[in-house]
Design an enzyme around this catalytic site. Sequence first.
Site, PDB file in Angstrom:
ATOM      1  N   LYS A  28       0.865  -1.176   0.000  1.00 26.57           N
ATOM      2  CA  LYS A  28       0.000   0.000   0.000  1.00 26.57           C
ATOM      3  C   LYS A  28       0.904   1.229   0.000  1.00 26.57           C
ATOM      4  CE  LYS A  28      -0.232   1.924   3.643  1.00 26.57           C
ATOM      5  NZ  LYS A  28       0.033   2.975   4.617  1.00 26.57           N
ATOM      6  N   ASP A  78      -6.047   0.683   8.515  1.00 26.63           N
ATOM      7  CA  ASP A  78      -5.757   0.633   7.075  1.00 26.63           C
ATOM      8  C   ASP A  78      -6.338  -0.597   6.379  1.00 26.63           C
ATOM      9  OD1 ASP A  78      -4.375   2.968   7.219  1.00 26.63           O
ATOM     10  OD2 ASP A  78      -2.375   2.089   6.953  1.00 26.63           O
TER      11      ASP A  78
HETATM   12  O1  C5P Z   1      -5.371   0.773  13.537  1.00 31.29           O
HETATM   13  P1  C5P Z   1      -3.908   0.402  13.541  1.00 31.29           P
HETATM   14  O2  C5P Z   1      -3.595  -0.628  14.571  1.00 31.29           O
HETATM   15  O3  C5P Z   1      -3.371   0.090  12.203  1.00 31.29           O
HETATM   16  O4  C5P Z   1      -3.170   1.744  13.980  1.00 31.29           O
HETATM   17  C1  C5P Z   1      -1.920   1.725  14.605  1.00 31.29           C
HETATM   18  C2  C5P Z   1      -1.756   2.979  15.438  1.00 31.29           C
HETATM   19  O5  C5P Z   1      -1.624   4.111  14.600  1.00 31.29           O
HETATM   20  C3  C5P Z   1      -2.912   3.300  16.354  1.00 31.29           C
HETATM   21  O6  C5P Z   1      -2.763   2.669  17.580  1.00 31.29           O
HETATM   22  C4  C5P Z   1      -2.797   4.817  16.501  1.00 31.29           C
HETATM   23  O7  C5P Z   1      -1.806   5.133  17.449  1.00 31.29           O
HETATM   24  C5  C5P Z   1      -2.251   5.251  15.161  1.00 31.29           C
HETATM   25  N1  C5P Z   1      -3.277   5.735  14.242  1.00 31.29           N
HETATM   26  C6  C5P Z   1      -3.831   6.997  14.406  1.00 31.29           C
HETATM   27  N2  C5P Z   1      -4.768   7.439  13.527  1.00 31.29           N
HETATM   28  C7  C5P Z   1      -5.152   6.685  12.488  1.00 31.29           C
HETATM   29  C8  C5P Z   1      -4.590   5.410  12.284  1.00 31.29           C
HETATM   30  C9  C5P Z   1      -3.656   4.948  13.185  1.00 31.29           C
HETATM   31  O8  C5P Z   1      -3.485   7.710  15.343  1.00 31.29           O
HETATM   32  N3  C5P Z   1      -6.074   7.153  11.640  1.00 31.29           N
END
Ligand code: C5P
Length: 296
Positions: free
Chosen positions: A15, A148
């Site tokens: 990605k 994502d």
């Molecule tokens: O959702 P995911 O586990 O992929 O996201 C990893 C981390 O990235 C989250 O714990 C958060 O700290 C940060 N994040 C964020 N805003 C987003 C996506 C991710 O702050 N839109």
Amino acid sequence: MIDSQNCVTMVAPAKVNLFLHITGRQPDGYHLLQSLFAFTETGDEITVAHSDRKGVSMNLGGAYASRLHALGAGGEKNLVVKAVHKMAKVFAKEPNLSIKLVKNLPVEAGIGGGSSDAAAVLLALRDLWQLDVALPDLIPLAQQLGADVPACLYQSAVWVEGIGEQLEPFKVPWQAYIVLVNPGVSVPTPEIFAEYKAQDTVFDMPVFDKAALCASPARLQGHSQNSLQRAAASRAPVIAEVLELLSVQPGAHTVRMSGSGATCFALFEDKEAAALCLSAIQNLQPGWWAMADRLV
Ligand code: C5P
């Protein structure tokens, strides 16, 4: 690819965030984004097959399998296995499966690794279990696996807003070849968002005219950015070196970091220029990971 419904193989592409703006922060700490996600044609490979044994067995291969093992994500903790269990629960299936993941893409690298693998396994299971379910109906499930993952279900350009759940397939009106380069440092996404917050950066103004921003590579390069780049480069200064090296490659017209880094990319109009860039990087920095591909 379906083999008599006993086994399904899917590519989990890289990605790439062609741009990534941060327009706000939710009370739960998640950041509001605007981003254009695009994908490579090749990447990791996932095969799911029915198994006589109870439960999910996971088999890892590829250059980055050992990195996943080192992170403790070689088995039950892998997002792919979590995705299988969620999908089985929602569709009332027995998850007696053997899974092979060929991990070709670097891990914790800003190119969707685990998210793209998880999305690919959802798509593969939809085929294997012959489920009559449209792609958008998998989004709520995908969202529970990571911000994502919903966008990665599309495996082709998609405009992303919210924290990653507002998706609109997007037709980019130009073609590009891409060279992706990772200098071998892993930068965990939560740490980069935390660094971004600590730097007290002013949020980006929302983009209203998507078509105008993406009308040409020059417009995209001139009017957008990756707003996590500064935070990531302060954690991993080698990112600046990667960007510098990519930006002097003949024919490179758009150069920036993807996601929360540390992978950076350059876009090219023609395939040969991308191939030349790849071999130049491989010669100059044999310890870095690099790949060239077409962008979709
Ligand atoms: O959702 P995911 O586990 O992929 O996201 C990893 C981390 O990235 C989250 O714990 C958060 O700290 C940060 N994040 C964020 N805003 C987003 C996506 C991710 O702050 N839109």
